[in-house]
Scaffold this motif. Structure first.
Motif, mmCIF file in Angstrom:
data_model
loop_
_atom_site.group_PDB
_atom_site.id
_atom_site.type_symbol
_atom_site.label_atom_id
_atom_site.label_comp_id
_atom_site.label_asym_id
_atom_site.label_seq_id
_atom_site.Cartn_x
_atom_site.Cartn_y
_atom_site.Cartn_z
ATOM 1 N N ILE A 1 31.888 36.527 24.001
ATOM 2 C CA ILE A 1 32.669 36.967 25.275
ATOM 3 C C ILE A 1 33.119 35.613 25.652
ATOM 4 O O ILE A 1 32.335 34.713 25.916
ATOM 5 N N THR A 2 34.556 35.221 25.747
ATOM 6 C CA THR A 2 35.035 34.060 25.956
ATOM 7 C C THR A 2 35.987 34.186 27.355
ATOM 8 O O THR A 2 36.361 35.402 27.515
ATOM 9 N N VAL A 3 36.564 33.035 27.834
ATOM 10 C CA VAL A 3 37.585 33.147 28.882
ATOM 11 C C VAL A 3 38.542 32.134 28.281
ATOM 12 O O VAL A 3 38.267 31.233 27.939
ATOM 13 N N CYS A 4 39.807 32.731 28.415
ATOM 14 C CA CYS A 4 40.975 31.937 27.825
ATOM 15 C C CYS A 4 41.015 30.535 28.426
ATOM 16 O O CYS A 4 40.789 30.524 29.687
ATOM 17 N N ASP A 5 41.641 29.740 27.634
ATOM 18 C CA ASP A 5 41.899 28.288 28.051
ATOM 19 C C ASP A 5 42.744 28.527 29.504
ATOM 20 O O ASP A 5 42.424 27.375 30.272
ATOM 21 N N ARG A 6 43.667 29.196 29.511
ATOM 22 C CA ARG A 6 44.397 29.176 30.421
ATOM 23 C C ARG A 6 43.804 29.238 31.805
ATOM 24 O O ARG A 6 44.339 28.794 32.803
ATOM 25 N N TRP A 7 42.883 29.866 31.906
ATOM 26 C CA TRP A 7 42.063 30.335 33.079
ATOM 27 C C TRP A 7 40.951 29.320 33.557
ATOM 28 O O TRP A 7 40.253 29.323 34.454
ATOM 29 N N ASN A 8 41.068 28.159 32.630
ATOM 30 C CA ASN A 8 40.067 26.923 33.167
ATOM 31 C C ASN A 8 40.835 26.425 34.511
ATOM 32 O O ASN A 8 40.049 25.563 34.889
ATOM 33 N N GLU A 9 41.741 26.560 34.745
ATOM 34 C CA GLU A 9 42.535 26.005 35.870
ATOM 35 C C GLU A 9 42.711 27.199 36.883
ATOM 36 O O GLU A 9 43.575 28.375 36.418
ATOM 37 N N PHE A 10 42.317 27.317 37.873
ATOM 38 C CA PHE A 10 42.397 28.347 38.931
ATOM 39 C C PHE A 10 43.818 28.761 39.151
ATOM 40 O O PHE A 10 44.108 30.032 39.347
ATOM 41 N N ALA A 11 44.595 27.842 39.350
ATOM 42 C CA ALA A 11 46.212 28.206 39.683
ATOM 43 C C ALA A 11 46.833 29.113 38.534
ATOM 44 O O ALA A 11 47.408 30.221 39.211
ATOM 45 N N THR A 12 46.347 28.760 37.248
ATOM 46 C CA THR A 12 47.125 29.890 36.338
ATOM 47 C C THR A 12 46.297 31.135 36.444
ATOM 48 O O THR A 12 46.950 32.210 35.869
#
Length: 118
Positions: free
Chosen positions: A17-28
């Motif tokens: 289970i991973t978190v998309c790279d886009r969500w490494n930034e809270f703003a996105t």
């Protein structure tokens, strides 16, 4: 999902289970998901997949419980399980029929979950 020293890592990162790279930034993340509505937390629609916009939603605890990997049941199945159990059908047989664990069957029968379904 990413920190192997965390207690829940075996249930998330260790099984892919991973978190998309886009969500490494809270703003996105905020752009994709919006503000969290009161009484909700993030929920994966398909629990075999990771955290990304198309697979996540804000959900109440009840919605999350019903979407858990251990209790993929609907109201009709809950009613059928309770009726079959009352008629004497064994938990292991019901677990096989409905594709859940015997613990899930027990929780349904004893009304520890799905408490609002008669």
């Amino acid at each position: 999902c990413q920190v192997s020293s965390r207690p829940d890592y075996p249930k998330y990162g260790a099984v892919g289970i991973t978190v998309c790279d886009r969500w490494n930034e809270f703003a996105t993340f905020l752009e994709d998901m919006g503000e969290r509505p009161d009484g909700t937390t993030i929920d994966r629609i398909d629990n075999s997949l990771g955290y990304f916009p198309e697979n996540c939603r804000w959900a109440t605890q009840r919605e999350q419980t019903r979407n858990s990997s251990t209790a993929k049941l609907d109201i009709a199945a809950v009613r059928a399980i309770r009726a079959a159990s009352a008629a004497g059908e064994k938990g292991a047989v019901l677990a096989d029929r409905f594709g859940v664990t015997t613990a899930t069957i027990s929780h349904v029968v004893l009304r520890k979950t799905w408490t609002d379904v008669e």
